[in-house]
Design an enzyme around this catalytic site. Structure first.
Site, PDB file in Angstrom:
ATOM      1  CG  ASP A 194      -0.334  -0.173   2.500  1.00 54.71           C
ATOM      2  OD1 ASP A 194       0.811  -0.363   2.668  1.00 54.71           O
ATOM      3  OD2 ASP A 194      -1.204  -0.205   3.371  1.00 54.71           O
ATOM      4  CD  GLU A 221       7.675  -0.398   7.794  1.00 56.17           C
ATOM      5  OE1 GLU A 221       6.958  -1.173   7.389  1.00 56.17           O
ATOM      6  OE2 GLU A 221       8.086   0.722   7.394  1.00 56.17           O
TER       7      GLU A 221
HETATM    8  O1  KIV Z   1       3.471  -1.076   1.661  1.00 56.96           O
HETATM    9  C1  KIV Z   1       4.574  -1.434   2.007  1.00 56.96           C
HETATM   10  O2  KIV Z   1       5.472  -1.419   0.711  1.00 56.96           O
HETATM   11  C2  KIV Z   1       5.005  -2.236   2.851  1.00 56.96           C
HETATM   12  C3  KIV Z   1       6.362  -2.706   3.260  1.00 56.96           C
HETATM   13  C4  KIV Z   1       7.457  -1.394   3.154  1.00 56.96           C
HETATM   14  C5  KIV Z   1       6.451  -3.786   4.004  1.00 56.96           C
HETATM   15  O3  KIV Z   1       4.158  -2.694   3.528  1.00 56.96           O
END
Ligand code: KIV
Length: 267
Positions: free
Chosen positions: A47, A185
């Site tokens: 997202d 994260e």
């Molecule tokens: O939305 C995204 O790209 C993510 C990653 C950074 C893990 O959730």
């Protein structure tokens, strides 16, 4: 590199054999096809597309229709990589039934093989429901961008003991709920090491250090296509933003000067 399709079983096998799992985000056919060809194991249709493609300040306003649209583009480009669709804000938090219905759309309409859900212990009931419906779930704890307004900023998590305990408990609960992997994260690398060593499923780190079982980064960040800010954990492998600017600048000059098109470029 094996040409076999990467599945949840491959993830577990890679964890056991300590082969690192390489994950990148992608949002379009062309980029996903390159990643699939070179052997990226898993493509996350994140997202984050809302920020790096649509220019929003957070991930919050992206909806299911846009996520399915980008997932279709990515999955139609890939033969080997596992495709994971990122469940957008409010597509799963409200009820188990809604979560299953929306997660199912990523598989049915998007062509993905799994979904990612943000949240720890508070999200276990939802994760269990989705997994029980036969949909592989990648968990996501630490700095979960959909909770940005709860955190107040994009800051490192798991620094105090209470939050560390919550993250360790959440990781175990997500594994018990049936997740096939968990994104960690923006947490300290020693905490990521503790979590990774305690789980049977692989951890995929982003700003979580080298002890995770795999790594994920946002493609626009590694290509130098998102210049609003650069987190400490991003390694920039190219400066495509600059290259695009140079190319467009040259085109602009050539059109204005009449240098383009030439005889050879004309009928
Ligand atoms: O939305 C995204 O790209 C993510 C990653 C950074 C893990 O959730």
């Amino acid at each position: 590199m094996s040409k076999e399709k990467v599945t949840v079983k491959t993830f577990l096998r890679m964890k056991k054999s300590q082969e690192k799992i390489a994950v990148l985000t992608a949002y379009d056919f062309f980029t996903a096809r390159i990643m699939d060809k070179i052997g990226i194991d898993c493509i996350l249709v994140g997202d984050s597309v809302n920020m790096v493609f649509y220019g929003a300040k957070t991930t919050l306003s992206i909806g299911m229709e846009q996520m399915i649209y980008h997932t279709q583009a990515v999955s139609s480009a890939c033969e080997r990589a596992m495709i994971v669709g990122d469940m957008p804000f409010l597509s799963y938090q409200t009820s188990e039934a809604e979560a299953i219905r929306n997660a199912g759309r990523f598989l049915k309409e998007g062509g993905a093989q799994g979904v990612k859900i943000e949240g720890g212990t508070e999200m276990i009931r939802i994760v269990e429901g989705v997994v029980q419906a036969g949909i592989p779930v990648m968990g996501h704890i630490g700095l979960t961008p959909q909770s940005i307004h709860k955190f107040g900023s994009f800051s490192v998590q798991g620094k105090d003991q209470k939050n560390k305990d919550y993250l360790i408990k959440s990781a175990q609960a997500l594994e018990d709920a049936g997740c096939f992997s968990i994104v960690l994260e923006a947490i300290p690398s020693d905490l990521a090491k503790t979590i990774s060593q305690s789980l049977k499923i692989p951890t995929i780190g982003i700003g979580a250090g080298k002890f995770c079982d795999g790594q994920v980064l946002v493609v626009n960040d590694i290509l130098g296509l998102f210049e609003d800010f650069k987190p400490k954990f991003v390694r920039r492998y190219a400066n495509l933003g600059e290259e695009i600017q140079k190319a467009c600048q040259k085109y602009l000059e050539d059109v204005k000067s009449g240098e383009f098109p030439s005889e050879e470029e004309s009928y």
